[in-house]
Motif scaffolding. Structure first.
Motif, PDB file in Angstrom:
ATOM      1  N   UNK A  44       4.883  14.711   6.719  1.00 26.14           N
ATOM      2  CA  UNK A  44       4.416  15.741   7.694  1.00 26.14           C
ATOM      3  C   UNK A  44       2.961  15.663   7.597  1.00 26.14           C
ATOM      4  N   UNK A  45       2.293  14.865   7.923  1.00 21.15           N
ATOM      5  CA  UNK A  45       0.695  14.798   7.774  1.00 21.15           C
ATOM      6  C   UNK A  45       0.289  15.294   9.132  1.00 21.15           C
ATOM      7  N   UNK A  46      -0.694  16.383   9.167  1.00 23.63           N
ATOM      8  CA  UNK A  46      -1.136  16.768  10.345  1.00 23.63           C
ATOM      9  C   UNK A  46      -2.670  16.594  10.487  1.00 23.63           C
ATOM     10  N   UNK A  47      -3.013  16.658  11.718  1.00 25.81           N
ATOM     11  CA  UNK A  47      -4.582  16.415  11.955  1.00 25.81           C
ATOM     12  C   UNK A  47      -5.295  17.319  11.156  1.00 25.81           C
ATOM     13  N   UNK A  48      -6.320  16.556  10.451  1.00 32.18           N
ATOM     14  CA  UNK A  48      -7.267  16.969   9.332  1.00 32.18           C
ATOM     15  C   UNK A  48      -6.728  17.219   7.970  1.00 32.18           C
ATOM     16  N   UNK A  49      -5.576  16.729   7.630  1.00 25.83           N
ATOM     17  CA  UNK A  49      -5.044  16.751   6.311  1.00 25.83           C
ATOM     18  C   UNK A  49      -5.505  15.217   5.686  1.00 25.83           C
ATOM     19  N   UNK A  50      -5.562  15.503   4.347  1.00 29.31           N
ATOM     20  CA  UNK A  50      -6.251  14.402   3.555  1.00 29.31           C
ATOM     21  C   UNK A  50      -4.992  13.704   2.891  1.00 29.31           C
ATOM     22  N   UNK A  51      -4.944  12.387   2.932  1.00 29.51           N
ATOM     23  CA  UNK A  51      -4.186  11.451   2.463  1.00 29.51           C
ATOM     24  C   UNK A  51      -4.858  10.456   1.434  1.00 29.51           C
ATOM     25  N   UNK A  85       0.914  -1.193  -0.040  1.00 37.40           N
ATOM     26  CA  UNK A  85      -0.118  -0.047  -0.025  1.00 37.40           C
ATOM     27  C   UNK A  85       0.817   1.150   0.053  1.00 37.40           C
ATOM     28  N   UNK A  86       0.484   2.329  -0.669  1.00 37.62           N
ATOM     29  CA  UNK A  86       1.162   3.448  -0.585  1.00 37.62           C
ATOM     30  C   UNK A  86       0.242   4.537  -0.136  1.00 37.62           C
ATOM     31  N   UNK A  87       0.812   5.598   0.248  1.00 38.10           N
ATOM     32  CA  UNK A  87       0.189   6.708   1.124  1.00 38.10           C
ATOM     33  C   UNK A  87       0.651   7.842   0.435  1.00 38.10           C
ATOM     34  N   UNK A  88       0.016   8.895   0.010  1.00 41.53           N
ATOM     35  CA  UNK A  88       0.349  10.238  -0.392  1.00 41.53           C
ATOM     36  C   UNK A  88      -0.385  11.500   0.000  1.00 41.53           C
ATOM     37  N   UNK A  89       0.197  12.482   0.037  1.00 39.62           N
ATOM     38  CA  UNK A  89      -0.340  13.554   0.665  1.00 39.62           C
ATOM     39  C   UNK A  89      -0.163  14.733  -0.671  1.00 39.62           C
ATOM     40  N   UNK A  90      -1.145  15.433  -0.587  1.00 41.10           N
ATOM     41  CA  UNK A  90      -1.503  16.215  -2.066  1.00 41.10           C
ATOM     42  C   UNK A  90      -0.175  16.910  -2.224  1.00 41.10           C
ATOM     43  N   UNK A  91       0.461  16.906  -3.276  1.00 43.69           N
ATOM     44  CA  UNK A  91       1.707  17.651  -3.719  1.00 43.69           C
ATOM     45  C   UNK A  91       2.941  17.050  -3.269  1.00 43.69           C
ATOM     46  N   UNK A  92       2.840  15.678  -2.834  1.00 42.43           N
ATOM     47  CA  UNK A  92       3.988  15.074  -2.265  1.00 42.43           C
ATOM     48  C   UNK A  92       3.937  13.819  -3.139  1.00 42.43           C
ATOM     49  N   UNK A  93       5.224  13.054  -3.640  1.00 38.02           N
ATOM     50  CA  UNK A  93       5.208  11.803  -4.062  1.00 38.02           C
ATOM     51  C   UNK A  93       4.774  10.530  -3.052  1.00 38.02           C
ATOM     52  N   UNK A  94       4.194   9.708  -3.603  1.00 38.49           N
ATOM     53  CA  UNK A  94       3.531   8.469  -2.643  1.00 38.49           C
ATOM     54  C   UNK A  94       4.691   7.646  -2.362  1.00 38.49           C
ATOM     55  N   UNK A  95       4.447   7.367  -1.035  1.00 39.67           N
ATOM     56  CA  UNK A  95       5.585   6.358  -0.299  1.00 39.67           C
ATOM     57  C   UNK A  95       4.812   5.258   0.312  1.00 39.67           C
ATOM     58  N   UNK A  96       5.798   4.262   0.758  1.00 36.46           N
ATOM     59  CA  UNK A  96       5.326   2.982   1.027  1.00 36.46           C
ATOM     60  C   UNK A  96       4.622   3.060   2.544  1.00 36.46           C
TER      61      UNK A  96
END
Length: 90
Positions: free
Chosen positions: A55-62, A33-44
């Protein structure tokens, strides 16, 4: 490729304890599974170090993505984790 967009419910975001819980759960899955935050490359999702770089914070969408057999089940499992406040006792 199935995907899910999830809003982070943990008060500290995807840092420290929540990141450890999430990456451990991802590493136990048979499906990568990969996870991605808007504007950043997906990571494992199974790599705690890579998770922290998002750098995912409370309320961010991934966005979670998985491919192969069991992809939907893997995404359901990880989505459920991210929708909980993992800073609280489980």
């Amino acid at each position: 490729m199935p995907e899910r967009t999830v809003k982070i419910a943990s008060t500290s975001g995807l840092h420290a304890r929540p990141a450890a819980i999430f990456s451990q759960a991802a590493s136990e899955l048979q499906t990568p599974v990969t996870i991605e935050k808007a504007g950043m490359a997906p990571v494992q999702a199974s790599s705690i170090l890579m998770l922290l770089t998002l750098n995912v914070d409370y309320g961010d969408e991934v966005t979670l993505r998985a491919e192969g057999e069991g992809a939907d089940d893997a995404l359901d499992t990880l989505t459920a984790l991210l929708e909980k406040n993992l800073d609280e006792n489980l």
